[in-house]
Design a protein around this motif. Structure first.
Motif, PDB file in Angstrom:
ATOM      1  N   GLU A 171       0.829  -1.207   0.000  1.00 34.45           N
ATOM      2  CA  GLU A 171       0.000   0.000   0.000  1.00 34.45           C
ATOM      3  C   GLU A 171       0.866   1.259   0.000  1.00 34.45           C
ATOM      4  O   GLU A 171       0.577   2.223  -0.715  1.00 34.45           O
ATOM      5  N   LEU A 172       1.930   1.245   0.793  1.00 38.50           N
ATOM      6  CA  LEU A 172       2.818   2.414   0.859  1.00 38.50           C
ATOM      7  C   LEU A 172       3.532   2.642  -0.463  1.00 38.50           C
ATOM      8  O   LEU A 172       3.716   3.784  -0.901  1.00 38.50           O
ATOM      9  N   GLU A 173       3.940   1.558  -1.122  1.00 37.10           N
ATOM     10  CA  GLU A 173       4.566   1.687  -2.445  1.00 37.10           C
ATOM     11  C   GLU A 173       3.597   2.309  -3.437  1.00 37.10           C
ATOM     12  O   GLU A 173       3.970   3.158  -4.250  1.00 37.10           O
ATOM     13  N   GLY A 174       2.326   1.870  -3.374  1.00 40.19           N
ATOM     14  CA  GLY A 174       1.303   2.410  -4.269  1.00 40.19           C
ATOM     15  C   GLY A 174       1.051   3.890  -4.018  1.00 40.19           C
ATOM     16  O   GLY A 174       0.891   4.675  -4.960  1.00 40.19           O
ATOM     17  N   ILE A 175       1.033   4.294  -2.749  1.00 42.73           N
ATOM     18  CA  ILE A 175       0.810   5.705  -2.403  1.00 42.73           C
ATOM     19  C   ILE A 175       1.963   6.561  -2.910  1.00 42.73           C
ATOM     20  O   ILE A 175       1.749   7.639  -3.488  1.00 42.73           O
ATOM     21  N   GLU A 176       3.195   6.095  -2.708  1.00 43.02           N
ATOM     22  CA  GLU A 176       4.359   6.850  -3.179  1.00 43.02           C
ATOM     23  C   GLU A 176       4.343   6.996  -4.698  1.00 43.02           C
ATOM     24  O   GLU A 176       4.681   8.051  -5.232  1.00 43.02           O
ATOM     25  N   ALA A 177       3.935   5.923  -5.392  1.00 42.99           N
ATOM     26  CA  ALA A 177       3.867   5.969  -6.860  1.00 42.99           C
ATOM     27  C   ALA A 177       2.819   6.988  -7.316  1.00 42.99           C
ATOM     28  O   ALA A 177       3.038   7.749  -8.263  1.00 42.99           O
ATOM     29  N   ARG A 178       1.670   7.009  -6.635  1.00 44.12           N
ATOM     30  CA  ARG A 178       0.606   7.952  -6.989  1.00 44.12           C
ATOM     31  C   ARG A 178       1.040   9.393  -6.690  1.00 44.12           C
ATOM     32  O   ARG A 178       0.779  10.309  -7.480  1.00 44.12           O
ATOM     33  N   LEU A 179       1.707   9.602  -5.559  1.00 39.24           N
ATOM     34  CA  LEU A 179       2.216  10.937  -5.226  1.00 39.24           C
ATOM     35  C   LEU A 179       3.188  11.435  -6.293  1.00 39.24           C
ATOM     36  O   LEU A 179       3.120  12.585  -6.730  1.00 39.24           O
ATOM     37  N   LEU A 180       4.081  10.550  -6.714  1.00 41.47           N
ATOM     38  CA  LEU A 180       5.062  10.919  -7.734  1.00 41.47           C
ATOM     39  C   LEU A 180       4.361  11.288  -9.042  1.00 41.47           C
ATOM     40  O   LEU A 180       4.712  12.279  -9.695  1.00 41.47           O
ATOM     41  N   GLU A 181       3.347  10.512  -9.399  1.00 40.84           N
ATOM     42  CA  GLU A 181       2.575  10.772 -10.627  1.00 40.84           C
ATOM     43  C   GLU A 181       1.904  12.144 -10.574  1.00 40.84           C
ATOM     44  O   GLU A 181       1.927  12.904 -11.546  1.00 40.84           O
ATOM     45  N   LEU A 182       1.314  12.478  -9.413  1.00 37.55           N
ATOM     46  CA  LEU A 182       0.617  13.760  -9.268  1.00 37.55           C
ATOM     47  C   LEU A 182       1.581  14.941  -9.264  1.00 37.55           C
ATOM     48  O   LEU A 182       1.319  15.965  -9.906  1.00 37.55           O
ATOM     49  N   VAL A 183       2.689  14.802  -8.543  1.00 34.77           N
ATOM     50  CA  VAL A 183       3.663  15.898  -8.467  1.00 34.77           C
ATOM     51  C   VAL A 183       4.269  16.175  -9.841  1.00 34.77           C
ATOM     52  O   VAL A 183       4.515  17.332 -10.202  1.00 34.77           O
ATOM     53  N   LYS A 184       4.489  15.134 -10.609  1.00 36.81           N
ATOM     54  CA  LYS A 184       5.046  15.312 -11.954  1.00 36.81           C
ATOM     55  C   LYS A 184       4.107  16.120 -12.847  1.00 36.81           C
ATOM     56  O   LYS A 184       4.557  16.807 -13.772  1.00 36.81           O
ATOM     57  N   GLN A 185       2.801  16.052 -12.580  1.00 35.67           N
ATOM     58  CA  GLN A 185       1.831  16.793 -13.387  1.00 35.67           C
ATOM     59  C   GLN A 185       2.015  18.301 -13.242  1.00 35.67           C
ATOM     60  O   GLN A 185       1.846  19.051 -14.202  1.00 35.67           O
ATOM     61  N   GLU A 186       2.333  18.763 -12.019  1.00 36.74           N
ATOM     62  CA  GLU A 186       2.398  20.202 -11.764  1.00 36.74           C
ATOM     63  C   GLU A 186       3.786  20.719 -11.393  1.00 36.74           C
ATOM     64  O   GLU A 186       4.060  21.903 -11.539  1.00 36.74           O
ATOM     65  N   GLN A 187       4.656  19.830 -10.890  1.00 38.69           N
ATOM     66  CA  GLN A 187       5.936  20.287 -10.341  1.00 38.69           C
ATOM     67  C   GLN A 187       7.132  19.477 -10.850  1.00 38.69           C
ATOM     68  O   GLN A 187       8.094  19.283 -10.127  1.00 38.69           O
ATOM     69  N   GLN A 188       7.063  19.028 -12.085  1.00 37.77           N
ATOM     70  CA  GLN A 188       8.144  18.204 -12.625  1.00 37.77           C
ATOM     71  C   GLN A 188       9.481  18.938 -12.613  1.00 37.77           C
ATOM     72  O   GLN A 188      10.510  18.367 -12.219  1.00 37.77           O
TER      73      GLN A 188
END
Length: 323
Positions: A171-188
């Motif tokens: 679950e923690l790996e999945g959350i980190e992956a989703r966070l990375l995906e979202l941050v890349k959208q606005e703060q790459q």
């Protein structure tokens, strides 16, 4: 001087929120859409509403008021607590807290609230969930250790705990992956820039961006260090109290721990951090204190890089604004 027609302090809880107006006095409303609309009706034009950051409870009201063009400020609960302590208040109720928040806003210049984007809102939700899962995983690890110390641990219990830990890891790996995906959208770009700082890895850069809203919450690096809880506190008073200097533990524990891990690498690969570490140790100070100073330096370097928009450079970083 307060420039608003009236200042409202809000103490908010799960079911209700208490309001104290600098002119109108006390009111109480339901903490739901109907209550929000009732509160909006009594607000004079050119008013400001000030509330504490209380995890989940303040968010809906702050967003509602912001969308209805009301000036809103969300302040640090610790600042309000210290303000109340300075006044030597003997009564603590929701009503008195709302009044104290109002008085705090009248006495201090409070920052205006900016509504979160959908990406920022989801990042904060993910971060809270991650924090909850991390605590659960730590508790599970402690239980596993406890069972091992018994000498003859139950195989059934131990396997169940292992499955629980494995599930939390996934679950923690999945959350980190989703966070990375979202941050890349606005703060790459910012994510890339932060990783040019020697010692800062992808996970730390990611967490820094999420916690600070892309470093927009702070005007100086010192403010950021104080928020994270990586500033030293001195314990001295006359001759009776002379304690060891230690860090302030107000702030995000997960990020603080990551920064300490980064500090070890920074001592090897980051020129400014290495020189700082060696200078402190040569003065006879403890290595732990030197690492705290390095973590503080790293955070200020990240702040400078984020605000300058330039990649890290050993020769240039010293002239950047990292106060």
């Amino acid at each position: 001087m307060n420039k608003y027609k009236e200042t409202f302090g809000v103490d908010i809880s799960k079911d209700v929120f208490d309001v104290h107006g600098s002119s109108s006095g006390h009111n109480q409303f339901k903490n739901d859409e109907k209550g929000f609309k009732s509160f909006l009706k009594i607000l004079p034009k050119d008013s400001i509403v000030v509330m504490e950051a209380t995890g989940y409870y303040h968010y809906r009201l702050a967003q509602f008021l912001y969308k209805n063009n009301v000036a809103v400020s969300v302040v640090n609960p610790l600042s309000v607590k210290r303000f109340i302590q300075m006044k030597l208040a003997k009564v603590k109720t929701d009503k008195s807290d709302a009044k104290a928040i109002c008085e705090y806003a009248l006495a201090n210049e409070v920052p205006l609230y900016n509504a979160l984007t959908n990406v920022q809102a989801e990042c904060l939700q993910l971060f809270r969930l991650m924090d909850s899962y991390l605590k659960k995983r730590t508790a599970t690890k402690n239980k596993m250790h406890g069972e091992e110390t018994l000498g003859i641990p139950s195989k059934f219990v131990y396997r169940s705990l292992k499955r629980d830990k494995k599930h939390l890891d996934r679950e923690l790996e999945g959350i980190e992956a989703r966070l990375l995906e979202l941050v890349k959208q606005e703060q790459q770009q910012q994510l890339t820039l932060l990783q040019t700082v020697p010692g800062i890895g992808a996970k730390t850069a990611l967490f820094l961006i999420v916690i600070t809203d892309g470093f927009s919450k702070f005007e100086t690096g010192a403010q950021l260090c104080s928020y994270v809880g990586i500033t030293p506190t001195i314990r001295e008073s006359g001759s009776s109290l002379r304690g060891r200097s230690r860090i302030s533990k107000v702030g995000n524990k997960k990020l603080r721990n990551l920064l300490f891990l980064c500090a070890f690498n920074a001592c090897k690969h980051n020129k400014a951090c290495r020189e700082l570490y060696e200078r402190i140790v040569q003065k006879g100070k403890s290595k732990k204190l030197a690492l705290i100073a390095v973590a503080n330096k790293l955070l200020k370097q990240c702040f400078a890089i984020a605000h300058s928009g330039l990649p890290y450079n050993d020769e240039y970083v010293s002239v950047l604004k990292i106060k």
